[in-house]
Design a protein around this motif. Structure first.
Motif, PDB file in Angstrom:
ATOM      1  N   LEU A  23       0.812  -1.211   0.000  1.00  0.00           N
ATOM      2  CA  LEU A  23       0.000   0.000   0.000  1.00  0.00           C
ATOM      3  C   LEU A  23       0.848   1.264   0.000  1.00  0.00           C
ATOM      4  N   ASP A  45      -3.422   1.740  -9.751  1.00  0.00           N
ATOM      5  CA  ASP A  45      -4.141   0.702  -9.014  1.00  0.00           C
ATOM      6  C   ASP A  45      -5.467   1.182  -8.440  1.00  0.00           C
ATOM      7  N   TRP A  46      -5.729   2.474  -8.512  1.00  0.00           N
ATOM      8  CA  TRP A  46      -6.996   2.992  -8.001  1.00  0.00           C
ATOM      9  C   TRP A  46      -7.331   4.291  -8.727  1.00  0.00           C
ATOM     10  N   LEU A  61      -6.000  -2.269  -6.462  1.00  0.00           N
ATOM     11  CA  LEU A  61      -5.619  -2.110  -5.063  1.00  0.00           C
ATOM     12  C   LEU A  61      -6.514  -2.953  -4.161  1.00  0.00           C
ATOM     13  N   LEU A  62      -7.738  -3.197  -4.602  1.00  0.00           N
ATOM     14  CA  LEU A  62      -8.697  -3.969  -3.811  1.00  0.00           C
ATOM     15  C   LEU A  62      -8.895  -5.387  -4.331  1.00  0.00           C
ATOM     16  N   THR A 270      -9.835   6.823  -1.042  1.00  0.00           N
ATOM     17  CA  THR A 270      -9.987   5.379  -1.195  1.00  0.00           C
ATOM     18  C   THR A 270     -11.069   4.832  -0.266  1.00  0.00           C
ATOM     19  N   LEU A 273      -9.503   0.099   2.677  1.00  0.00           N
ATOM     20  CA  LEU A 273      -8.135  -0.346   2.928  1.00  0.00           C
ATOM     21  C   LEU A 273      -8.018  -0.684   4.415  1.00  0.00           C
ATOM     22  N   ASN A 282     -12.975  -1.996   7.603  1.00  0.00           N
ATOM     23  CA  ASN A 282     -12.871  -1.420   6.258  1.00  0.00           C
ATOM     24  C   ASN A 282     -14.032  -0.457   6.023  1.00  0.00           C
ATOM     25  N   HIS A 349      -8.119  -5.584  -0.307  1.00  0.00           N
ATOM     26  CA  HIS A 349      -6.667  -5.420  -0.344  1.00  0.00           C
ATOM     27  C   HIS A 349      -5.991  -6.586   0.367  1.00  0.00           C
ATOM     28  N   ASP A 350      -5.088  -7.265  -0.332  1.00  0.00           N
ATOM     29  CA  ASP A 350      -4.415  -8.460   0.190  1.00  0.00           C
ATOM     30  C   ASP A 350      -5.419  -9.524   0.637  1.00  0.00           C
TER      31      ASP A 350
END
Length: 631
Positions: A23, A45-46, A61-62, A270, A273, A282, A349-350
């Motif tokens: 991130l 990524d976003w 990113l997500l 965003t 995250l 989140n 994310h991840d």
């Protein structure tokens, strides 16, 4: 920032392999309507278009597989990447270095037109090879509606056009010699050799009917104009202290987070995250909180950006005027925040979902926001602006409502998903609302409510000192009748409720450090909040701690806390909502307005404290717009 820290940060190279960048390894570019996060691997990524709160078009990113991206990078594994902003601008440069091949620089920016009503919604990317020959790849894989709507892609002579739902189009124009073709996994891509001296432009455009030849977009003119705008804006900074670099980068970031057409400030660009090991916390932060705007007015006024502070204030004023009430949060055009829902098809994310859009906290009672607004109005007047009598009528009504509601429990500043309680911070901020109303009333020829307000202020003060105080521990606590401290208690001297050298304040500060600290970093609170999940240290609370220590006279401790938080910024000087104290990695939505507001105000106060110490004066470092202490 000192020269050593600056050189250390600029020399921080990242090795890019098949993994997605973390991130913190992202920069932000924007145009006053939306913003894009660009990774050190050259991937966008976003990005939400045409506004911060629009559905995403790139959201890897997500979800790296379903979210979509626009990537320009070497077609190699293990290349090195360095990233920095062009001096005093929000033009982002990423240097790719591949041993045995060559060196290239990717420049990213969104053209800034200067007209808040006519953003052109483009992302311009310039690839320049400085040395050698690099095999390069471009991937254009837009996914509309938070990755839900597959794009229908059409390759044309000058690039590709992505057709989305309801007639939405996204075009990519590419430089000569780049031939796009469909990818089995979705989107289009091209590989090409880039040699020394070559320059290739890629222009992403929203709602353009078709890709045009690159020259039609006049990218060099836009690059010059955008650099000129940012450098001119940076030149207005009225802070020349030891942390000028960090304060300027925070100010530039806040400017990127302001929705130019309305003046609204988004809490972050965003959503969803994570701040912990799972995604239970989140949230969607792409909206405007009254509290954030009030803090922005203070921070931007302190460093000379009165026009931006005025825009923030006017947005809050207009929202009150239109809705005849003070909302906790609103959309960036002043409309209600959408109902919270989960985007099921994105993993997060991840893999730490859920992904949420909208925000259920919109329906909470948070009784501190009237105090935030009144403090902002008071600062607005003290900075040389003039409140209208029409707004004053609204203010009077809001203060009366706050006095009536202060006996009720509320959800408090941290938006827990629990039952309401009597939060000391909410009572404090109602006290602030009444106090600032009393200070403003003489400007309007006095007010018939002043005697009643004075009684309310005195009553609230007595109540907080009695019910918000743990007499066994000798400290203030976060809730009436509670036993736990809360980081918001650090704000008592900052808002003028009690002097910083009051023994009760000193003991509370020491207890907060003992119970909530992770080294120099600070958690918000201990105890349950209805969410069974961990989180990191809250960046804004760390800056509050630095200010509180400075006001109390513990300047060395304040400087240590402040420096550690500055060191926790990423390679570009950006801060997320929280910090993982173990490895200083960013957590939560990124970048976060709260965090950068805190940095600016703490830098201003510590700078003043250093000057007072150098001059041999023992006075507390009270900033120009701090209210006089009542006691």
């Amino acid at each position: 920032m000192d020269l050593y820290t600056a050189s250390e940060r600029l020399a921080r190279a990242f090795v890019v392999d098949a993994h997605r960048p973390a991130l913190g390894r992202h920069g932000l570019v924007g145009d006053g309507a939306s913003a894009a996060l660009v990774g050190v691997d050259g991937s966008v990524d976003w990005l939400c278009l045409p506004r911060f709160d629009s559905p995403s078009v790139f959201a890897s990113l997500l979800d790296a597989e379903r979210g979509g991206r626009l990537r320009v990078a070497p077609a190699l594994r293990g290349f090195e990447a360095l990233q920095a902003y062009d001096s005093q601008t929000c033009v982002l440069q990423t240097l790719f270095r591949a041993p045995g091949h060559g060196v290239a620089v990717l420049t990213d920016f969104m053209p800034w037109t200067g007209d808040p009503r006519s953003s052109i919604h483009e992302l311009h990317r310039l690839l320049e090879v400085r040395d050698g020959t690099l095999p390069m790849e471009i991937v254009f894989d837009p996914r509309f509606g938070y990755g839900h709507e597959p794009a229908r892609l059409e390759v044309t002579e000058h690039g590709a056009v992505a057709h989305g739902p309801d007639g939405v189009r996204l075009t990519l124009s590419v430089g000569d010699g780049v031939r796009l073709a469909a990818r089995p996994e979705g989107g289009v891509s091209a590989r090409f050799q880039a040699r020394t001296g070559s320059r290739l432009w890629f222009v992403l455009s929203h709602r353009s009917p078709r890709p045009e030849p690159i020259a039609a977009y006049r990218p060099f003119e836009h690059l010059r104009a955008t650099r000129r705008f940012w450098r001119g804006w940076a030149g207005r900074l009225r802070y020349d202290g030891p942390w000028r670099h960090d304060v300027l980068r925070s100010a530039l970031t806040l400017k990127l987070l302001q929705y130019a057409p309305s003046g609204a400030l988004v809490a972050a660009p965003t959503t969803s995250l994570p701040v912990g090991s799972d995604g239970a916390r989140n949230w969607d932060y792409r909206y405007s909180w009254t509290r954030d705007s009030a803090l922005a007015i203070r921070a931007m006024t302190l460093i000379g950006y009165r026009e931006e502070a005025r825009d923030f204030f006017h947005f809050v004023r207009d929202t009150v005027d239109q809705n005849d009430d003070l909302a906790l949060m609103v959309a960036i055009d002043g409309a209600p925040v959408p109902e919270e829902r989960v985007v099921e098809h994105l993993r997060g994310h991840d893999g730490r979902g859920p992904v949420r859009v909208g925000n259920a906290a919109r329906d909470q009672d948070q009784l501190d926001i009237t105090g935030a607004l009144l403090d902002a109005a008071y600062l607005y007047e003290r900075s040389g602006e003039t409140l209208s009598v029409r707004l004053w009528r609204h203010v009077r009504r809001l203060v009366d409502q706050a006095i009536e509601r202060v006996r009720q429990p509320d959800h408090g500043i941290w938006e827990p998903r629990t039952e309401p309680a009597h939060h000391v911070h909410s009572k404090l901020m109602t006290w602030v609302a009444v106090d600032r109303a009393l200070r403003l009333a003489p400007l309007f020829g006095g007010d018939r409510s002043e005697k009643r307000w004075l009684r309310s202020r005195q009553g609230l003060e007595r109540e907080i000192l009695e019910r918000g105080f743990d007499f066994d521990a000798g400290t203030f606590v976060g809730e009436y009748g509670g036993r736990e401290v809360d980081a918001t208690l650090l704000l008592m001297p900052l808002y003028g409720f009690l002097p910083a050298d009051d023994p009760r304040v000193r003991r509370t500060l020491d207890r907060i450090r003992k119970e909530l600290s992770h080294g120099p970093f600070l958690r918000r609170y201990d105890g349950g909040d209805g969410i069974d999940a961990d989180e990191g240290a809250f960046v804004l609370c760390g800056f509050w701690l630095a200010e509180a220590l400075a006001l109390e006279g513990r300047l060395d401790g304040a400087l240590e806390v402040f420096h550690e938080h500055v060191r926790a910024t990423n390679h570009l000087g950006l801060l997320a909502e929280e910090i993982d104290p173990a490895d200083r990695s960013p957590l939560g939505n990124f970048p976060q307005a709260f965090s950068h507001l805190g940095l600016i105000q703490a830098a201003a106060r510590l700078d003043l404290a250093l000057r007072l110490r150098d001059e041999g004066r023992a006075a507390p470092p009270r900033l120009p717009f701090d209210p006089p202490e009542v006691r």
